[in-house]
Scaffold this active site. Structure first.
Site, PDB file in Angstrom:
ATOM      1  N   ASP A 202      35.772  30.302  37.776  1.00 47.12           N
ATOM      2  CA  ASP A 202      35.579  31.755  37.861  1.00 47.12           C
ATOM      3  C   ASP A 202      34.337  32.010  38.704  1.00 47.12           C
ATOM      4  O   ASP A 202      33.720  31.061  39.209  1.00 47.12           O
ATOM      5  CB  ASP A 202      35.408  32.345  36.452  1.00 47.12           C
ATOM      6  N   ASP A 204      30.661  34.005  38.256  1.00 49.79           N
ATOM      7  CA  ASP A 204      29.811  34.693  37.280  1.00 49.79           C
ATOM      8  C   ASP A 204      28.711  35.470  37.991  1.00 49.79           C
ATOM      9  O   ASP A 204      28.039  34.930  38.870  1.00 49.79           O
ATOM     10  CB  ASP A 204      29.171  33.657  36.344  1.00 49.79           C
ATOM     11  N   ASP A 287      33.290  37.190  35.850  1.00 48.42           N
ATOM     12  CA  ASP A 287      32.522  37.613  34.672  1.00 48.42           C
ATOM     13  C   ASP A 287      31.286  38.373  35.137  1.00 48.42           C
ATOM     14  O   ASP A 287      30.572  37.916  36.026  1.00 48.42           O
ATOM     15  CB  ASP A 287      32.042  36.389  33.864  1.00 48.42           C
TER      16      ASP A 287
HETATM   17  N1  DCT Z   1      27.596  31.336  29.220  1.00 53.55           N
HETATM   18  C1  DCT Z   1      26.762  31.939  28.308  1.00 53.55           C
HETATM   19  N2  DCT Z   1      27.256  32.853  27.459  1.00 53.55           N
HETATM   20  C2  DCT Z   1      28.546  33.191  27.502  1.00 53.55           C
HETATM   21  C3  DCT Z   1      29.423  32.605  28.441  1.00 53.55           C
HETATM   22  C4  DCT Z   1      28.901  31.658  29.304  1.00 53.55           C
HETATM   23  O1  DCT Z   1      25.575  31.649  28.273  1.00 53.55           O
HETATM   24  N3  DCT Z   1      28.987  34.090  26.671  1.00 53.55           N
HETATM   25  C5  DCT Z   1      27.039  30.383  30.160  1.00 53.55           C
HETATM   26  C6  DCT Z   1      27.541  28.989  30.129  1.00 53.55           C
HETATM   27  C7  DCT Z   1      27.565  28.582  31.582  1.00 53.55           C
HETATM   28  C8  DCT Z   1      27.585  29.874  32.347  1.00 53.55           C
HETATM   29  O2  DCT Z   1      27.348  30.896  31.421  1.00 53.55           O
HETATM   30  C9  DCT Z   1      28.855  30.134  33.093  1.00 53.55           C
HETATM   31  O3  DCT Z   1      29.990  29.851  32.306  1.00 53.55           O
HETATM   32  P1  DCT Z   1      31.265  29.158  32.957  1.00 53.55           P
HETATM   33  O4  DCT Z   1      31.785  29.998  34.058  1.00 53.55           O
HETATM   34  O5  DCT Z   1      32.211  28.852  31.844  1.00 53.55           O
HETATM   35  O6  DCT Z   1      30.672  27.789  33.475  1.00 53.55           O
HETATM   36  P2  DCT Z   1      30.402  27.297  34.946  1.00 53.55           P
HETATM   37  O7  DCT Z   1      29.327  26.301  34.812  1.00 53.55           O
HETATM   38  O8  DCT Z   1      30.189  28.445  35.850  1.00 53.55           O
HETATM   39  O9  DCT Z   1      31.744  26.543  35.294  1.00 53.55           O
HETATM   40  P3  DCT Z   1      32.791  26.872  36.465  1.00 53.55           P
HETATM   41  O10 DCT Z   1      32.129  26.403  37.712  1.00 53.55           O
HETATM   42  O11 DCT Z   1      34.022  26.100  36.143  1.00 53.55           O
HETATM   43  O12 DCT Z   1      33.026  28.347  36.445  1.00 53.55           O
HETATM   44 MG    MG Z   2      31.681  29.949  36.166  1.00 49.53          MG
END
Ligand code: DCT
Ligand code: MG
Length: 363
Positions: A202, A204, A287
């Site tokens: 995704d 973020d 997100d």
């Molecule tokens: N996180 C957090 N609280 C949340 C959701 C996520 O603190 N409610 C944190 C965990 C890592 C970061 O935010 C981003 O989450 P992901 O998108 O699941 O992880 P990523 O490392 O970005 O993995 P990807 O590259 O696969 O998106």
């Molecule tokens: Mg991510």
């Protein structure tokens, strides 16, 4: 050639060269022959984990196991394999002999067994054969995914990795919407892309609003704008339940209480790769989180991840420093005070840790 490509990679990820050179020297000095292996910390927040994984054959195997155990509901053993993989990712060189694992932390008997098998000359025993013998249940991962795909309209698109180019294109879209709603707000990319990853599941983003209270109204307005642009495929808005008086919270693995939304956005493709279907866009998971300004640094650190890095940072804070860290605050149990932080460096300093750059947090 390797060194040059390494620097080029770092630079294209937007990292300052001076920092990279310092880091490079540090890495070279940290070679096993120069430094005893016992120096590897059991805490991911005391290790520098870049995307340069020299032990991929081991970490891939350990992560397959972890994923399967997780699907079976075996969270404890799954985490043990994830920790083992994470520790190996931080090593400055490939393991050559099993004996080299002797002084390394986070390796239980099962993880060591996987490393041993991966060392064997192929094709005497494939890792999949060995892995299946370690699985406590035959996780029906494929079946599960198939079921979901029937239920989930955009499954095919969102199961494809999102590239850095696509993430940059999305940043422009999100930024445009955010600024249109509030010209003094800013948008930063977090998650894996902030850590330098080329692909993610995704994208973020964290939104910074300088005026108090704005963080609660910005996301509904941004969603409304995406709707009017006809690029919103799905949205799940979670309004803020953040209450300063309820800090420090003691459920540290739980989600934070900030205003956030989970979206699926239509992203125009550069070339129409799906011409057959006449579809000139793909669906992407996005997100957005909008914390209050005085919580921004803690939220940025939390949302940058990696999940395992943050898990260990919190564990380290609690067990080694008597402090409670989450996405909202850092709290000192000894003095019963909240520790202020303007930057991520401040948080590491409060914890008595060397600063770890975002691209070194790929634990
Ligand atoms: N996180 C957090 N609280 C949340 C959701 C996520 O603190 N409610 C944190 C965990 C890592 C970061 O935010 C981003 O989450 P992901 O998108 O699941 O992880 P990523 O490392 O970005 O993995 P990807 O590259 O696969 O998106
Ligand atoms: Mg991510």
């Amino acid at each position: 050639v390797l060194h040059i490509s390494w620097f080029t990679e770092s630079m294209s990820a937007g990292r300052p060269v001076s920092v990279e050179i310092r880091h490079y020297i540090q890495r070279s000095c940290a070679h096993p022959s120069a430094k005893p292996e016992s120096a590897v910390s059991p805490y991911a927040c005391q290790r520098r984990t870049t995307l340069d994984n020299h032990n991929k054959i081991f970490t891939d195997a350990l992560e397959v196991l972890a994923e399967n155990l997780e699907l079976c509901g075996n969270q404890g053993p799954s985490l043990a394999f994830r920790r083992a993989a994470s520790m190996l990712k931080s090593l400055p060189a490939a393991l050559r002999r099993l004996e080299e694992t002797q002084h390394l932390p986070c390796l239980g008997e099962h993880s060591r067994a996987i490393i041993e098998v991966q060392h064997e000359p192929r094709p005497s025993l494939s890792v999949s054969t060995h892995i299946s013998s370690h699985l406590s249940c035959s996780a029906p991962a494929e079946a599960l995914i198939n079921t979901l795909s029937h239920r989930f309209l955009f499954y095919e698109d969102i199961s494809k990795p999102v590239s850095r180019t696509e993430a940059s294109a999305l940043k422009i879209i999100v930024e445009e919407a955010v600024i249109c709603v509030n010209p003094s707000a800013t948008v930063s990319i977090t998650g894996g892309f902030r850590r330098g990853k080329e692909f993610g599941h995704d994208v973020d983003f964290i939104i910074k609003t300088p005026e108090a209270g704005q963080e609660d109204v910005i996301l509904p307005a941004v969603i409304k704008r995406f709707k009017s642009q006809n690029i919103l495929l799905y949205s799940d808005l979670q309004e803020s339940t953040f209450d300063l008086r309820k800090l420090p919270t003691h459920c540290f693995e739980a989600m934070d209480h900030f205003s956030k939304c989970f979206l699926i956005i239509k992203l125009k493709r550069e070339q129409e790769t799906d011409a057959r279907a006449g579809k000139d866009w793909r669906a992407v998971r996005v997100d957005l989180v909008a914390p209050p300004l005085e919580r921004f640094t803690y939220a940025l650190l939390g949302w940058t991840g990696s999940t395992l890095f943050l898990r260990d940072l919190r564990r380290f804070a609690r067990l080694e420093r008597g402090k409670l860290l989450d996405n909202h605050a850092l709290y000192d149990k000894a003095t019963n005070t909240f520790l202020p932080a303007k930057t991520e460096e401040d948080i590491f300093a409060h914890l008595g840790l060397e600063y770890i750059e975002p691209w070194q947090r790929n634990a």
